[in-house]
Design an enzyme around this catalytic site. Structure first.
Site, PDB file in Angstrom:
ATOM      1  N   TRP A  52     -15.587  -3.414   4.257  1.00  0.00           N
ATOM      2  CA  TRP A  52     -14.339  -2.878   3.704  1.00  0.00           C
ATOM      3  C   TRP A  52     -13.414  -4.010   3.254  1.00  0.00           C
ATOM      4  CZ3 TRP A  52     -12.313   1.654   2.091  1.00  0.00           C
ATOM      5  CH2 TRP A  52     -13.088   2.803   2.327  1.00  0.00           C
TER       6      TRP A  52
ATOM      7  N   TRP B 182      -7.117  -0.291   3.063  1.00  0.00           N
ATOM      8  CA  TRP B 182      -8.541  -0.250   3.401  1.00  0.00           C
ATOM      9  C   TRP B 182      -8.795   0.229   4.820  1.00  0.00           C
ATOM     10  CZ3 TRP B 182     -10.219  -3.127   7.524  1.00  0.00           C
ATOM     11  CH2 TRP B 182      -9.402  -4.189   7.954  1.00  0.00           C
TER      12      TRP B 182
ATOM     13  N   TRP C  78       0.836  -1.202   0.000  1.00  0.00           N
ATOM     14  CA  TRP C  78       0.000   0.000   0.000  1.00  0.00           C
ATOM     15  C   TRP C  78       0.872   1.254   0.000  1.00  0.00           C
ATOM     16  CZ3 TRP C  78      -4.676  -1.550  -0.993  1.00  0.00           C
ATOM     17  CH2 TRP C  78      -5.205  -2.715  -0.429  1.00  0.00           C
TER      18      TRP C  78
END
Length: 458
Positions: free
Chosen positions: A375, A352, A296
């Protein structure tokens, strides 16, 4: 007069179909107690939007209790210590409460049970976690077979009416003032428009159920159309327990229409709670450990993108409309929630958990179970989830689900555009100067997400 019993209220703020209240009333004088406990949930203490709702729900509950000859006692602090203190003050030894499945409430229930006679009752879900099991005796991990198994045990028990009277103790314990809790925003009052959209409390919940009855049969199609608002809008009422899922089920089925799609949404709520019951860290840890390797973008790099998403300034009208609706009303249309979440995770490549935390603070229906499971479903990291490589195209989704009217409502800079151009003004060369350019192109975002997914090998 017999010894009073305590009624420990949490996310079950109603009088009808409230098994803990019914049991307490049968025993004698009842002392209803709500403890504002920010210590037990720690990082999961209620967000700002939920606190707004809680204030009004508690005020309405107290008014309803007074009509029955009772009242609501408010305390702030550790739930266990406050309940023990009240029990000692009034000479009570027994506490009635509904089961709750958030990890902090399960821990608190164990702690209370060590010091008081705690009687826990079902009623927050259609069926308690663990009741529905596979042929091998394990809990279901996949929603579809879970839903089939729940359906086989439906309908739920017939809802019970509220008691006609609730006996009061000879002496009431001291209570906090609701106004002193400061649950409502003041400087600034960002919830100024909430009251025009919502009526918290049991009466408001039942009014919403009644309003939805004529629409439930069309839910399968209408729920995907943001401009028509075909959702039930019952989620905050269900989350705060102002109405029981059994009551909603029976009212919907009682119309005689085929509302199977909506009923399965009630079952999804049970499914989500079953997942956090089995995996209490669902809100902070990937349910699929392989996703721990996902690269991420760090918010030090992606901070401006994240702020643009939060404020509805991404350059994608459907995403921006949803994020602005969320800020203005504490709620977002379900289809748009998926689009906005997918955009953050896949187009912006932001973990997320950052999005889930924002929703936790800004949603009036911020449920630990639903928020976490939803999510992770979008991210692909959940037990039963969408495939990461299946990336929603927000511009296509906007046009497919006829979101033009929805965009005009929440993105006034684009209100003058016609249906053909409003979904993607950039592509038509007519983006107004006061509306931002896209933070990233759809193809570029998709390719970056797929490359990251391949690199992380989740």
């Amino acid at each position: 007069m017999s010894t009073p019993v305590l009624l420990w209220l949490r996310q079950d703020l109603r009088l009808a179909d409230q098994a803990a209240l019914a049991a307490a009333v049968r025993e004698g004088p009842v002392i209803p107690v709500y403890v504002l406990d920010d210590q037990a949930p720690r990082q999961w203490k209620m967000g700002g939007a939920s606190r707004w709702w809680l204030h009004h729900s508690l005020a309405n509950l107290d008014a309803s209790l007074r009509e029955k000859g009772s009242r609501l006692i408010l305390r702030q602090g550790d739930s266990v210590e406050q309940l023990v203190a009240i029990a000692e003050e009034v000479g009570a030894g027994r506490v009635h409460a509904l089961h709750h499945y958030e990890p902090w409430w399960r821990n608190a229930e164990k702690a209370v049970a060590k010091r008081l006679d705690l009687c826990l009752h079902d009623g927050g879900l259609l069926l308690p976690p663990g009741v529905v099991r596979t042929g091998g005796g394990s809990s279901y991990r996949i929603y579809t077979p879970f839903a089939r198994a729940v359906m086989e045990q439906m309908p739920p028990a017939t809802p019970v009416r509220a008691p006609s009277r609730i006996d009061a103790p000879s002496d009431w314990p001291k209570s906090d003032s609701l106004a002193d809790w400061g649950l409502l925003p003041v400087k600034p009052d960002w919830a100024v428009a909430f009251s025009s959209d919502w009526t918290p409390g049991e009466a408001g919940a039942r009014t919403n159920v009644a309003a939805f009855l004529d629409e439930a049969a069309d839910y399968d199609v209408a729920r995907n159309l943001p401009s028509q608002e075909g959702t039930s809008r019952l989620s905050p009422h269900l989350h705060f327990g102002e109405v029981s899922p059994a009551y909603v089920w029976h009212r919907i089925v009682g119309t005689g229409d085929d509302a199977t799609t909506f009923l399965k949404e009630l079952i999804w709520r049970d499914y989500a709670h079953t997942q956090i019951w089995a995996m209490p860290t669902y809100g902070s840890e990937n349910a699929r450990p392989a996703f721990d390797a996902m690269p991420w973008r760090d918010l030090r790099e992606a901070g401006e993108d994240f702020k643009a998403w939060q404020s509805g300034r991404t350059g994608y009208p459907i995403v921006d409309a949803g994020m602005r609706q969320l800020w203005a009303t504490g709620w977002m249309h379900n289809r748009v929630r998926m689009i906005a979440a997918s955009f953050l995770i896949k187009h912006l490549l932001i973990d997320w958990r950052h999005g889930a935390r924002w929703f936790w603070d800004t949603l009036v229906d911020a449920s630990y179970a639903n928020n976490s499971v939803n999510w992770q479903w979008v991210a692909g990291s959940g037990v039963d989830a969408n495939i990461f490589s299946r990336i929603m195209a927000p511009l296509t989704q906007s046009e497919k689900f006829d979101a033009a009217g929805y965009i005009r409502t929440w993105v006034p800079e684009l209100a003058h555009l016609d249906d053909e151009h409003i979904h993607d003004p950039d592509a038509h060369g007519i983006r107004p100067p006061d509306y931002p350019a896209k933070r990233i192109g759809h193809r570029e975002g998709r390719e970056r997400a797929l490359a990251a997914w391949g690199h992380g090998k989740p």
